[in-house]
Design a protein around this motif. Structure first.
Motif, short mmCIF file in Angstrom:
data_model
loop_
_atom_site.label_atom_id
_atom_site.label_comp_id
_atom_site.label_asym_id
_atom_site.label_seq_id
_atom_site.Cartn_x
_atom_site.Cartn_y
_atom_site.Cartn_z
N VAL A 32 1.35 7.92 -7.35
CA VAL A 32 0.53 7.11 -8.26
C VAL A 32 1.35 5.89 -8.65
O VAL A 32 2.50 6.03 -9.09
N MET A 33 0.77 4.72 -8.48
CA MET A 33 1.41 3.50 -8.93
C MET A 33 0.67 3.00 -10.17
O MET A 33 -0.55 3.15 -10.27
N GLY A 34 1.42 2.45 -11.08
CA GLY A 34 0.79 2.05 -12.33
C GLY A 34 1.40 0.79 -12.92
O GLY A 34 2.52 0.39 -12.57
N SER A 53 -4.72 7.55 -2.82
CA SER A 53 -6.04 7.63 -2.20
C SER A 53 -7.03 6.66 -2.81
O SER A 53 -8.19 6.61 -2.41
N GLY A 54 -6.59 5.87 -3.80
CA GLY A 54 -7.44 4.82 -4.35
C GLY A 54 -8.12 5.12 -5.67
O GLY A 54 -8.87 4.28 -6.18
N GLY A 55 -7.87 6.28 -6.24
CA GLY A 55 -8.46 6.58 -7.53
C GLY A 55 -7.81 5.75 -8.62
O GLY A 55 -6.59 5.59 -8.65
N ARG A 70 -4.12 -1.57 -4.23
CA ARG A 70 -2.85 -1.31 -3.55
C ARG A 70 -3.03 -1.45 -2.05
O ARG A 70 -4.14 -1.28 -1.52
N ASP A 71 -1.92 -1.74 -1.41
CA ASP A 71 -1.84 -1.79 0.05
C ASP A 71 -0.79 -0.75 0.44
O ASP A 71 0.41 -0.99 0.30
N ASN A 72 -1.25 0.40 0.92
CA ASN A 72 -0.32 1.49 1.22
C ASN A 72 0.62 1.12 2.36
O ASN A 72 1.77 1.58 2.39
N ALA A 73 0.17 0.33 3.29
CA ALA A 73 1.02 -0.07 4.42
C ALA A 73 2.21 -0.89 3.93
O ALA A 73 3.28 -0.88 4.54
N LYS A 74 2.02 -1.61 2.83
CA LYS A 74 3.09 -2.45 2.28
C LYS A 74 3.74 -1.82 1.05
O LYS A 74 4.64 -2.42 0.46
#
Length: 115
Positions: A32-34, A53-55, A70-74
């Protein structure tokens, strides 16, 4: 894990800013990023979080004005801030959290909203 926050600055009320938070190092897939903020003489408070997962979750004070993505690849999270108010003035911090572990924090970026 290191977090680099950027994008803060001075903006007039009603304006917009986009913050970025780039994570590097050993990044686990499920996290989780915040974004949090600490205004003058205030405690640090939650702004918004986003799971891998985008929640999303938002503080009531920013709902409808701020958008977290968010950009999970980055390994990067963003905070688009629109309709900024003077009370949004704060140092904005990003973090990344894993289940059962203390979160990692970035250094903070200052957002100043003039009236």
């Amino acid at each position: 894990v290191q977090l680099q926050a950027s994008g803060g600055g001075l903006v007039q009320a009603g304006g917009s800013l986009r913050l970025s938070c780039a994570a590097s190092g050993s990044i686990f897939r499920f996290n989780v990023m915040g974004w949090y903020r600490q205004g003058p003489e205030k405690q640090r408070e939650l702004v918004a979080t986003i799971t891998s997962s985008g929640g999303t979750n938002y503080a009531d004070s920013v709902k409808g004005r701020f958008t977290i993505s968010r950009d999970n690849a980055k390994n990067t999270a963003y905070l688009q801030m629109n309709s900024l108010k003077p009370e949004d003035t704060a140092v904005y911090y990003c973090n990344i959290a894993y289940v059962g572990m203390q979160p990692y924090w970035g250094q903070g970026t200052l957002v100043t909203v003039s009236s």
